[in-house]
Each structure stands twice: as C-alpha cells, then as structure tokens.
Design an enzyme around this catalytic site. Structure first.
Site, PDB file in Angstrom:
ATOM      1  N   PRO A  93       0.796  -1.228   0.000  1.00 28.72           N
ATOM      2  CA  PRO A  93       0.000   0.000   0.000  1.00 28.72           C
ATOM      3  C   PRO A  93       0.831   1.281   0.000  1.00 28.72           C
ATOM      4  O   PRO A  93       1.837   1.398   0.706  1.00 28.72           O
ATOM      5  CB  PRO A  93      -0.821  -0.129   1.296  1.00 28.72           C
ATOM      6  CG  PRO A  93      -0.983  -1.600   1.472  1.00 28.72           C
ATOM      7  CD  PRO A  93       0.328  -2.192   1.012  1.00 28.72           C
ATOM      8  N   CYS A  94       0.349   2.255  -0.789  1.00 26.15           N
ATOM      9  CA  CYS A  94       1.070   3.510  -0.982  1.00 26.15           C
ATOM     10  C   CYS A  94       0.747   4.613   0.029  1.00 26.15           C
ATOM     11  O   CYS A  94       1.609   5.460   0.292  1.00 26.15           O
ATOM     12  CB  CYS A  94       0.786   4.055  -2.387  1.00 26.15           C
ATOM     13  SG  CYS A  94       1.265   2.951  -3.724  1.00 26.15           S
ATOM     14  N   PRO A  95      -0.487   4.693   0.591  1.00 24.82           N
ATOM     15  CA  PRO A  95      -0.835   5.827   1.451  1.00 24.82           C
ATOM     16  C   PRO A  95       0.144   6.135   2.580  1.00 24.82           C
ATOM     17  O   PRO A  95       0.300   7.314   2.932  1.00 24.82           O
ATOM     18  CB  PRO A  95      -2.222   5.432   1.990  1.00 24.82           C
ATOM     19  CG  PRO A  95      -2.819   4.613   0.898  1.00 24.82           C
ATOM     20  CD  PRO A  95      -1.652   3.807   0.365  1.00 24.82           C
ATOM     21  N   PHE A  97       3.158   6.477   2.517  1.00 28.73           N
ATOM     22  CA  PHE A  97       4.287   7.271   2.020  1.00 28.73           C
ATOM     23  C   PHE A  97       3.872   8.353   1.028  1.00 28.73           C
ATOM     24  O   PHE A  97       4.699   9.119   0.566  1.00 28.73           O
ATOM     25  CB  PHE A  97       5.304   6.336   1.342  1.00 28.73           C
ATOM     26  CG  PHE A  97       5.669   5.145   2.171  1.00 28.73           C
ATOM     27  CD1 PHE A  97       6.484   5.275   3.281  1.00 28.73           C
ATOM     28  CD2 PHE A  97       5.166   3.888   1.868  1.00 28.73           C
ATOM     29  CE1 PHE A  97       6.806   4.177   4.067  1.00 28.73           C
ATOM     30  CE2 PHE A  97       5.478   2.781   2.645  1.00 28.73           C
ATOM     31  CZ  PHE A  97       6.305   2.923   3.748  1.00 28.73           C
TER      32      PHE A  97
END
Length: 455
Positions: A93-95, A97
């Site tokens: 998951p990206c959120p 960073f």
C-alpha cells in the site's frame, strides 16, 4: 548455470497483487505465479479471471493461485510453503508514504513494506521486488530506507532503490514509482536496472484515438481532440477507499488533463456518441475506464522469446466490479510495461546472464548517517556529539539538519530523549515502530477497525 536450470520456468509469489498490473508484467517477463495475494475481493476476482482468460491458467490453477484476504494473516496463505521461490514481489500500500496523504510511514496500519522485508527473510527467495510511490524517496524516509537495506543485508540480500519513470518504458503517463530490488549475492553480481526505451510513448490522443471514436463520435471531432491531446498524461490516481469516487486526481492533475482536452471531473460510462459537443466551460470528453486502463499500460504486449505464456497477446484485460471499483483497480496498479522491464532484468540476474560486476555492499551505503550512528551507539548522544562524531567520519552536518533527521526518526522509531545535568538533551534510538509480524502490534486493531476502507 546448468541448461536445465536455465530452462526452468521461474516462479513468483506476489503480495498485494491488486488487479494484476505487476502480475501481467512479470508473466510477460517469463515468470509463473505460484501465489498472488490480494485483500480487495473485486480486484482478486479481476486477477483470477484474467489468469484464465489472458494468461492461460486453468480454472483450478487460477482458483488455487489467487488468495483473498489480509496478506499478513496466516489464515489467508502459508508463506512457509514457498521457501526458496525465485521471486517475491508486490506493490504494498502507498498511502503510508504518499505526498497526498499524511506520510505516517511506520505508524500507518496500511504499511506493509517493513513486513514484506521480514517475509523476504523468512521465505528466502532469490530476488525481491517491491514498488511504491515517489514519496518513499523523500528525506522524510531516509532512516526507514536505511533500516530496510540493513535488514535485507542481515537476511543475506543486497538491495538497491531507484525512482523509475513509467513514460521511459512506453507508458503514456508521468508516473514515477520508487522501486526496491534485492537479490542474493550470487545473483546481485549480475543485476542491472532496466534501460529506458529509446522511443517516446505515444500521446494521449494517438493512444486513445480508436477508443474515442468507438461510439460514433464524428471523425473531424475526434481528429480535433487528438491534436489537442498531444502530450502524455499526468499520473493516474486510484486513491483509497477512504476518499470519494472516480475522478482523475487533485487540482494540479485536473489542470494538466484540461490542457489535454479531457474533463477530469469523473469517469464516463462510454465514449462520446454522434453529435457530442463539450458543454460551456468543459474542456472535452471524460475518459472511460477502458481508456484509463490503456493509459496505465494495459494494452497489447509482444510475446517474450522463450516464454511459456500463450503466443497470442491480442487480449482485453477485463475488470470486475462497479465503475468506481474498476477505476480504483486500474489507478492503483503498477503499469505492466514497467513491471515487465523489471521482471526481465531480474530474470537475467537469476540466470546469471551478462557481465559480472563488483558489488557495493549495502552496509557501505549510508542513506541516513544520524540513524547509522545512533543505531551503532551504546549510549545516548547529544546533537553536538552527533555532529562531532559524524565529522570524524567525514560527514559534515549542521545542527538544523541533525535536528530535522532526529525529528524524522521519531516518526518511525522509538527515540528516547534524556536530559543531562546541564539540561542538554541526549538521544538514543529504540525499536522500529513498523509492523513486521508482531502479534501484539497496534496494526491488528487498526486494520480490523478500518478494513472496509483499506485498499
């Protein structure tokens, strides 16, 4: 390497697989999926169906390959069954960073990056591939990245980070992705990052011409739009379930879309029909999910020589779910052409092809000197002591920079501050706050609370 080993089909375990952007690219690079784990049921259904319809898996193979659920839950899959697999890959998951988010890093219940590194240590693949947003490359996360490299070295790997631009690999989109590749030493000696394509990707207009004309929009109108849409797209933003429906991104992205003659205030159900004209104040037509998918790189691939995948690559990757879900699946994906380029480079390294190189050990790479100093110190250090010790080693930092790094460290690590008799604060570095598999980590409660909104 023996011929029989070289001819063997390489296998990959993929975590946080989504709707299959990385899956498709790696398959085209010559890997076969042993397992693909995904939390979202719609994305998992998309992946399972396309394993059959596009990649030639049998119904039973596709059902067995795709696991639905929390990747960190042993009830979802059994990592111990896949020790020694050729490649462990994923788009965690990206959120945690993302610049668009709060950049909570190790304190975000969606952060699985550190856990994936420990998973690598557990199953000991030949290679590891993890991708994330550009935000992870920021100064805010230098200690986080340093910790990752150090842990990989302890697990027997040599890792490297690189910011890759999707448009340099044939994708008609400005989509930077921060990529970590780590390999066992005997394979790392043959590792080299993929070389960007020499040709520029097609413009959005040329790429989508046929799709824009598919519902009867007049040829002269399509041609006028193609001329206006003469650049590549801004980053497709999938977003998370914590936010609203499908649109093409924040204000800056919407301005870029407007310059290309695209209405970014949503996603259309179909292409413009005969007689369609943009209303007053609207720059042009909306994109359909099929158009967004093509911009993301989901279009026809050339077969890879020697690949065991199907010979015919004329296909349509079919997405399952309602429009907002489909758009989110596409927007959160790793562009298949970039994944393919990385997969080909990893495959060559595993096969020990090309020129053997002298390695720079990961422990020699200091991304955050303050982290390295405190990690190796058996006592607390003041800011002045940190500056003095770093200077003796040839690293010169000013007080504001040291204080900024200490502040960043405090987000992802336990930093203990002790007041000395003269009132000066001394700092010592404690445990990494990120979830790495701990049974009592706060991630479990937060994940349970927010599961419906995690993507």
């Amino acid at each position: 390497m023996a011929t029989s080993e070289r001819d063997r089909q390489l296998e990959v375990v993929e975590i946080c697989a989504g709707a299959g952007g990385q899956t498709l690219g790696l398959e085209r690079a010559g890997f076969r999926h042993r397992v693909a784990v995904e939390l979202d049921a719609n994305a998992a259904n998309t992946l399972r169906c396309n394993l059959q319809e596009v990649l030639g898996y049998s119904e039973e193979e596709a059902e067995e390959t795709v696991k639905i659920g929390d990747v960190a839950d042993s009830n979802t899959w059994k990592p111990e069954e896949h020790k020694g697999v050729d490649l462990l890959a994923g788009g965690v998951p990206c959120p945690p960073f993302s610049i668009a988010g709060k950049q909570l890093g190790a304190n975000d219940e969606r952060d699985l990056f550190a856990w994936a590194v420990e998973l690598c240590g557990e199953i000991q693949p030949k290679a590891l591939l993890l991708e994330n947003v550009r935000g992870l490359s920021a100064n805010r996360f230098t200690a986080y990245r340093q910790h990752v490299l150090d842990r990989l070295h302890e697990h027997g790997y040599i890792g490297d980070w690189k910011l890759l631009q999707a448009n340099e690999f044939g994708v008609s989109q400005l989509r930077p992705r921060f990529v970590l590749v780590a390999l066992k030493k005997e394979f790392a000696e043959y590792w080299d990052w993929p070389t960007p394509c020499e040709e520029e990707p097609p413009s959005v207009g040329e790429l989508l011409r046929d799709l824009m004309a598919s519902n009867g929009w007049e040829e002269d109108q399509v041609n006028d739009w193609v001329k206006r849409a003469d650049g590549i797209a801004p980053t497709i933003v999938g977003g998370s379930k914590k936010h609203g429906g499908a649109d093409l991104g924040p204000t800056r992205a919407k301005r870029a879309w407007e310059a290309l003659g695209v209405d970014a205030m949503g996603v259309a159900n179909e292409a413009p029909s005969e007689g369609w004209r943009a209303p007053e104040g609207v720059p042009g037509p909306k994109l359909t999910t099929a158009m967004v998918a093509r911009i993301q790189g989901w279009h026809d691939f050339e077969p890879l020589e020697g690949s065991a995948s199907p010979a015919s690559y004329e296909f349509r990757w079919k997405f399952h779910g309602r429009k907002t879900s489909v758009y989110r699946q596409i927007g959160n994906a790793f562009p298949p052409p970039v994944a393919k380029a990385l997969g080909v480079a990893i495959r060559k390294a595993i096969h020990q092809e090309g020129e053997r190189r002298t390695l720079l050990e990961s422990t020699d790479r200091i991304l955050d000197p303050v982290y390295k100093l405190l990690r190796g110190s058996n006592r607390a250090l003041t800011v002045d002591q940190i500056i003095e010790k770093l200077a003796k080693g040839g690293t010169f930092l000013e007080q504001p920079d040291v204080e900024r790094r200490l502040n960043h460290l405090g987000h992802d690590f336990t930093v203990t501050m002790t007041a000395r008799s003269n009132g000066v604060i001394a700092y010592s570095l404690g445990e990494f706050k990120a979830f790495t598999g701990q049974d009592d980590h706060q991630r479990h409660d937060l994940f349970t609370q927010h599961r419906a909104k995690i993507s």
